[in-house]
Structure formats: C-alpha cells, structure tokens
Write a protein that holds these residues in place. Structure first.
Motif, PDB file in Angstrom:
ATOM      1  N   PRO A 189       1.228  -1.025   0.345  1.00 27.41           N
ATOM      2  CA  PRO A 189      -0.180  -0.212   0.058  1.00 27.41           C
ATOM      3  C   PRO A 189       1.000   1.094   0.025  1.00 27.41           C
ATOM      4  CG  PRO A 189      -1.123  -1.134   1.809  1.00 27.41           C
ATOM      5  CD  PRO A 189       0.658  -2.409   1.120  1.00 27.41           C
ATOM      6  N   ALA A 190       2.066   1.118   0.564  1.00 24.74           N
ATOM      7  CA  ALA A 190       2.329   2.404   1.071  1.00 24.74           C
ATOM      8  C   ALA A 190       3.554   2.949  -0.759  1.00 24.74           C
ATOM      9  CB  ALA A 190       3.899   2.623   1.682  1.00 24.74           C
ATOM     10  N   ALA A 191       3.823   1.373  -1.524  1.00 24.56           N
ATOM     11  CA  ALA A 191       4.373   1.749  -2.619  1.00 24.56           C
ATOM     12  C   ALA A 191       3.403   2.214  -3.225  1.00 24.56           C
ATOM     13  CB  ALA A 191       5.140   0.621  -2.675  1.00 24.56           C
TER      14      ALA A 191
ATOM     15  N   LEU B 131       2.710   6.272  -2.116  1.00 19.81           N
ATOM     16  CA  LEU B 131       4.127   6.854  -3.276  1.00 19.81           C
ATOM     17  C   LEU B 131       3.457   6.842  -4.947  1.00 19.81           C
ATOM     18  CD1 LEU B 131       6.705   8.341  -3.185  1.00 19.81           C
ATOM     19  CD2 LEU B 131       7.645   5.917  -4.257  1.00 19.81           C
ATOM     20  N   PHE B 132       3.761   6.514  -5.837  1.00 17.42           N
ATOM     21  CA  PHE B 132       3.077   6.170  -6.614  1.00 17.42           C
ATOM     22  C   PHE B 132       2.161   7.192  -7.735  1.00 17.42           C
ATOM     23  CE2 PHE B 132       6.744   2.944  -6.693  1.00 17.42           C
ATOM     24  CZ  PHE B 132       7.805   2.966  -7.555  1.00 17.42           C
ATOM     25  N   LYS B 133       1.002   7.148  -7.143  1.00 23.26           N
ATOM     26  CA  LYS B 133       0.097   7.258  -7.157  1.00 23.26           C
ATOM     27  C   LYS B 133       0.018   9.350  -7.109  1.00 23.26           C
ATOM     28  CE  LYS B 133      -4.205   6.541  -5.523  1.00 23.26           C
ATOM     29  NZ  LYS B 133      -5.459   6.634  -4.513  1.00 23.26           N
TER      30      LYS B 133
ATOM     31  N   LYS C 200       2.007  15.871   2.478  1.00 29.16           N
ATOM     32  CA  LYS C 200       1.476  15.041   3.209  1.00 29.16           C
ATOM     33  C   LYS C 200       1.786  13.544   2.802  1.00 29.16           C
ATOM     34  CE  LYS C 200      -3.603  13.454   3.310  1.00 29.16           C
ATOM     35  NZ  LYS C 200      -4.846  13.533   2.538  1.00 29.16           N
ATOM     36  N   ALA C 201       2.401  13.085   1.754  1.00 26.70           N
ATOM     37  CA  ALA C 201       2.691  12.485   1.323  1.00 26.70           C
ATOM     38  C   ALA C 201       4.534  11.984   1.882  1.00 26.70           C
ATOM     39  CB  ALA C 201       2.957  11.839   0.033  1.00 26.70           C
ATOM     40  N   ALA C 202       4.800  12.914   2.440  1.00 26.11           N
ATOM     41  CA  ALA C 202       6.294  13.092   3.357  1.00 26.11           C
ATOM     42  C   ALA C 202       7.410  13.000   2.309  1.00 26.11           C
ATOM     43  CB  ALA C 202       6.292  11.721   4.392  1.00 26.11           C
ATOM     44  N   LEU C 203       6.903  13.953   0.743  1.00 26.20           N
ATOM     45  CA  LEU C 203       7.661  13.638   0.442  1.00 26.20           C
ATOM     46  C   LEU C 203       8.932  15.019   0.036  1.00 26.20           C
ATOM     47  CD1 LEU C 203       6.571  11.898  -2.925  1.00 26.20           C
ATOM     48  CD2 LEU C 203       7.515  10.815  -0.828  1.00 26.20           C
ATOM     49  N   VAL C 204       8.006  16.250   0.589  1.00 23.18           N
ATOM     50  CA  VAL C 204       8.745  17.610   0.932  1.00 23.18           C
ATOM     51  C   VAL C 204       9.101  18.172   2.674  1.00 23.18           C
ATOM     52  CG1 VAL C 204       8.041  18.308  -1.756  1.00 23.18           C
ATOM     53  CG2 VAL C 204       6.872  18.661   0.340  1.00 23.18           C
ATOM     54  N   ALA C 205      10.381  18.413   2.781  1.00 20.99           N
ATOM     55  CA  ALA C 205      10.317  18.837   4.233  1.00 20.99           C
ATOM     56  C   ALA C 205       9.928  20.068   3.988  1.00 20.99           C
ATOM     57  CB  ALA C 205      11.523  18.461   4.420  1.00 20.99           C
ATOM     58  N   THR C 206       9.638  21.122   4.719  1.00 19.35           N
ATOM     59  CA  THR C 206       9.916  22.398   5.582  1.00 19.35           C
ATOM     60  C   THR C 206      10.265  23.182   6.420  1.00 19.35           C
ATOM     61  OG1 THR C 206       7.473  22.002   6.936  1.00 19.35           O
ATOM     62  CG2 THR C 206       7.151  22.499   4.211  1.00 19.35           C
ATOM     63  N   SER C 207      10.838  24.489   5.872  1.00 17.62           N
ATOM     64  CA  SER C 207      11.831  25.062   6.956  1.00 17.62           C
ATOM     65  C   SER C 207      11.321  26.124   6.844  1.00 17.62           C
ATOM     66  CB  SER C 207      13.289  25.076   7.162  1.00 17.62           C
ATOM     67  OG  SER C 207      13.768  25.431   5.192  1.00 17.62           O
TER      68      SER C 207
ATOM     69  N   LYS D 150      16.004  12.161   5.180  1.00 19.76           N
ATOM     70  CA  LYS D 150      15.930  10.972   5.805  1.00 19.76           C
ATOM     71  C   LYS D 150      14.068  10.746   4.809  1.00 19.76           C
ATOM     72  CE  LYS D 150      18.199  10.072   9.817  1.00 19.76           C
ATOM     73  NZ  LYS D 150      18.306   9.731  10.689  1.00 19.76           N
ATOM     74  N   SER D 151      14.730   9.944   3.890  1.00 22.52           N
ATOM     75  CA  SER D 151      13.085   9.084   3.119  1.00 22.52           C
ATOM     76  C   SER D 151      12.974   7.964   3.860  1.00 22.52           C
ATOM     77  CB  SER D 151      12.624   9.775   1.797  1.00 22.52           C
ATOM     78  OG  SER D 151      13.631   9.243   0.670  1.00 22.52           O
ATOM     79  N   GLU D 152      11.356   7.254   3.103  1.00 24.69           N
ATOM     80  CA  GLU D 152      11.477   5.751   3.179  1.00 24.69           C
ATOM     81  C   GLU D 152      12.594   5.552   1.613  1.00 24.69           C
ATOM     82  OE1 GLU D 152       9.757   4.138   4.564  1.00 24.69           O
ATOM     83  OE2 GLU D 152       9.495   5.748   5.723  1.00 24.69           O
ATOM     84  N   PRO D 153      13.183   4.104   2.021  1.00 21.99           N
ATOM     85  CA  PRO D 153      13.749   4.043   0.418  1.00 21.99           C
ATOM     86  C   PRO D 153      12.847   3.481  -0.781  1.00 21.99           C
ATOM     87  CG  PRO D 153      13.945   2.120   2.720  1.00 21.99           C
ATOM     88  CD  PRO D 153      12.764   3.314   2.738  1.00 21.99           C
TER      89      PRO D 153
END
Length: 120
Positions: free
Chosen positions: A3-5, A8-10, A54-61, A74-77
């Motif tokens: 489901p995570a993959a 991600l691809f969605k 929301k998908a944790a594919l970008v970070a903010t500062s 750090k991100s999912e493999p």
C-alpha cells in the motif's frame, strides 16, 4: 509495503508534483520561486506542495516569514529509489524538466521572496 508503494506512485503520477520534486532535487525553494519557474498559478503550486508534504515527500523549514520547501533528509527507501531513477532518467532527458532546470538556473533564489513581499 505494497500500500505504501501504491500511495507513493499515485502521488508521483501527477506531472506538476514531478516537476516540483525535480526543482527541489537542486536545493530548497520558496513557493514563489517554484510558481515563477513552472509558470503555474501559485494556488496550484501550493496545492501540489501540500500533497507532497502530506505524503512526506517534501520537508519544510521557516526563513523569516517564508516557508522553504526541500527534499527530506531521510525518506522511505522506495521513494529514495524512485527519486534516484527519476534523476538518472526523466529528470536529465525530458525536455520539460530540462526547460524547468534552465529557468531555475536563471532565477535568483538567493533571497527568499524578498522581491515578492506578498508572496508567501
């Protein structure tokens, strides 16, 4: 993992999100810079950044009043692998990504939004 993959691809299946990830692979940017480089409405860019966040594919500062977006340290493999593949294929060969990179290189991103006070 499956489901995570799929999620991600969605998330990666939307062209604007891929263009944003491509730009962020070159360093942090403010939404106004992304909007300018992609020549898209700021609302669309903000919406897609929200989806990526929301998908944790970008970070903010934060930088003063502005939010800077970047790729996460750090991100999912599975994301790291997909991003590496994109960098070595589509990001370096597709004409749209090449044009985006050319505009990125000609944009002064050294001062986050100072020229666009109403930006972010």
């Amino acid at each position: 993992m499956m489901p995570a993959a799929c999620d991600l691809f969605k998330t990666l299946s939307e062209p604007t999100r891929l263009r944003i990830l491509h730009l962020l692979s070159h360093g942090p940017l403010c939404v106004c810079h992304i909007h300018e480089i992609l020549d898209l409405p700021q609302s669309k860019v903000s919406q897609q950044l929200g989806n990526l966040r929301k998908a944790a594919l970008v970070a903010t500062s934060r930088y003063h009043n502005w939010t800077l977006y970047s790729l996460p340290e750090k991100s999912e493999p599975v994301f790291a692998g997909a991003l590496a593949t994109l960098k070595s294929t589509a990001f370096s060969t597709d004409p749209i990504f090449k044009a985006d990179l050319k505009r990125l290189r000609s944009t002064d991103t050294s001062a986050a939004c100072e020229a666009a006070a109403a930006c972010c």
